[in-house]
Design an enzyme around this catalytic site. Structure first.
Site, short mmCIF file in Angstrom:
data_model
loop_
_atom_site.label_atom_id
_atom_site.label_comp_id
_atom_site.label_asym_id
_atom_site.label_seq_id
_atom_site.Cartn_x
_atom_site.Cartn_y
_atom_site.Cartn_z
N HIS A 43 0.86 -1.19 0.00
CA HIS A 43 0.00 0.00 0.00
C HIS A 43 0.90 1.24 0.00
O HIS A 43 1.14 1.84 1.05
CB HIS A 43 -0.90 -0.01 1.23
CG HIS A 43 -1.99 1.01 1.21
ND1 HIS A 43 -3.25 0.77 1.73
CD2 HIS A 43 -2.02 2.28 0.74
CE1 HIS A 43 -3.99 1.86 1.58
NE2 HIS A 43 -3.25 2.79 0.98
N GLU A 70 -2.62 -1.70 -3.14
CA GLU A 70 -3.72 -0.94 -2.55
C GLU A 70 -3.40 0.54 -2.59
O GLU A 70 -2.23 0.94 -2.50
CB GLU A 70 -3.92 -1.33 -1.08
CG GLU A 70 -4.30 -2.76 -0.84
CD GLU A 70 -4.51 -3.04 0.65
OE1 GLU A 70 -5.13 -4.06 0.95
OE2 GLU A 70 -4.05 -2.24 1.49
N HIS A 190 -8.14 -5.69 7.48
CA HIS A 190 -7.92 -4.65 8.47
C HIS A 190 -8.19 -5.21 9.88
O HIS A 190 -9.32 -5.51 10.23
CB HIS A 190 -8.77 -3.39 8.25
CG HIS A 190 -8.15 -2.17 8.87
ND1 HIS A 190 -7.30 -1.34 8.17
CD2 HIS A 190 -8.21 -1.66 10.11
CE1 HIS A 190 -6.88 -0.36 8.95
NE2 HIS A 190 -7.43 -0.54 10.14
#
Length: 237
Positions: A43, A70, A190
């Protein structure tokens, strides 16, 4: 079996804290794959505080399983993804100064923007996943934008799991059922960890992939990286 994609951002945080190349992010990715993970997630953020754009470019030629990038599809991120052409891009509505992802897309309010971005990525053969809260309307919106998958934002589930896991999972079961009915693939991520992961995939058995970074890398400090990857894979069985 649900696939495990390991987010290696935290390894890059340690490297960046001292400069140089220790720990070696590329070697870590190679080892994580060798230990059994079915994907690598990164990410990159505009400030380069962990994974950097050059890391992503280097990983493209290295990752042999699945590379998932991401991020918020700002222009620089979009250009990077179109250059690297990963297996999957996950669109996340991060503010530039966000410490970590903290909300899913409003796929209705952002429909035009998301539709345009998704079309760009799919034209290059990249699978597109949209990060959403467990809300049926947002799932439907993701389908209407042309997404291939959703990624369920699981912070609320993880936060409430210890108090009442049945209540914590309920909106995710409903949202996932809607996604499944619409023909969307389902990812999740998450704050998933060794405590709450098995129950999540047990209740939503058609989850395609989970992306786990912070908890897994933290557990590796105690258990070792190879053993930790195996522990997470065991929870997914």
């Amino acid at each position: 079996m649900t696939k495990l994609s390991v987010n290696i951002n935290k390894i890059a945080v340690i490297r960046n804290s001292r400069g140089g190349n220790m720990p070696n992010v590329l070697l870590a990715a190679e080892n994580i794959e060798r230990f059994g993970a079915q994907g690598i997630t990164v990410h990159p953020r505009p400030d380069g505080r962990h994974i950097r754009y050059d890391d992503v470019r280097a990983l493209k030629g290295l990752v042999t399983t699945e590379l998932n990038i991401e991020g918020n599809p700002i222009d620089s991120f979009t250009d990077l993804v179109l250059e690297v052409v990963p297996h999957q891009v996950t669109l996340v509505p991060d503010a530039a100064n966000a410490i970590t992802s903290n909300a899913g897309w409003d796929t209705i309010a952002n429909r035009e923007f998301l539709t345009q971005k998704i079309a760009q990525f799919k034209a290059k053969g990249i699978r597109v996943s949209i990060f959403v809260d467990p809300v049926v309307e947002m799932v439907r919106g993701a389908a209407e934008c042309g997404a291939d998958r959703i990624e369920l934002y699981t912070e609320a589930y993880a936060r409430d799991y210890s108090a009442n896991r049945e209540e914590a999972i309920a909106p995710y079961v409903t949202a996932a059922a809607e996604a499944h009915a619409l023909g969307l693939g389902i990812n999740a991520g998450h704050d998933l960890n060794l405590e709450n992961l098995h129950y999540f995939v047990e209740r939503i058995p058609y989850v395609d992939e989970v992306s786990i970074g912070h908890a897994l890398i933290s557990d590796a400090l105690y258990y070792g990286l190879e053993n930790t990857v195996q522990l997470y894979l065991r929870e997914l069985k």
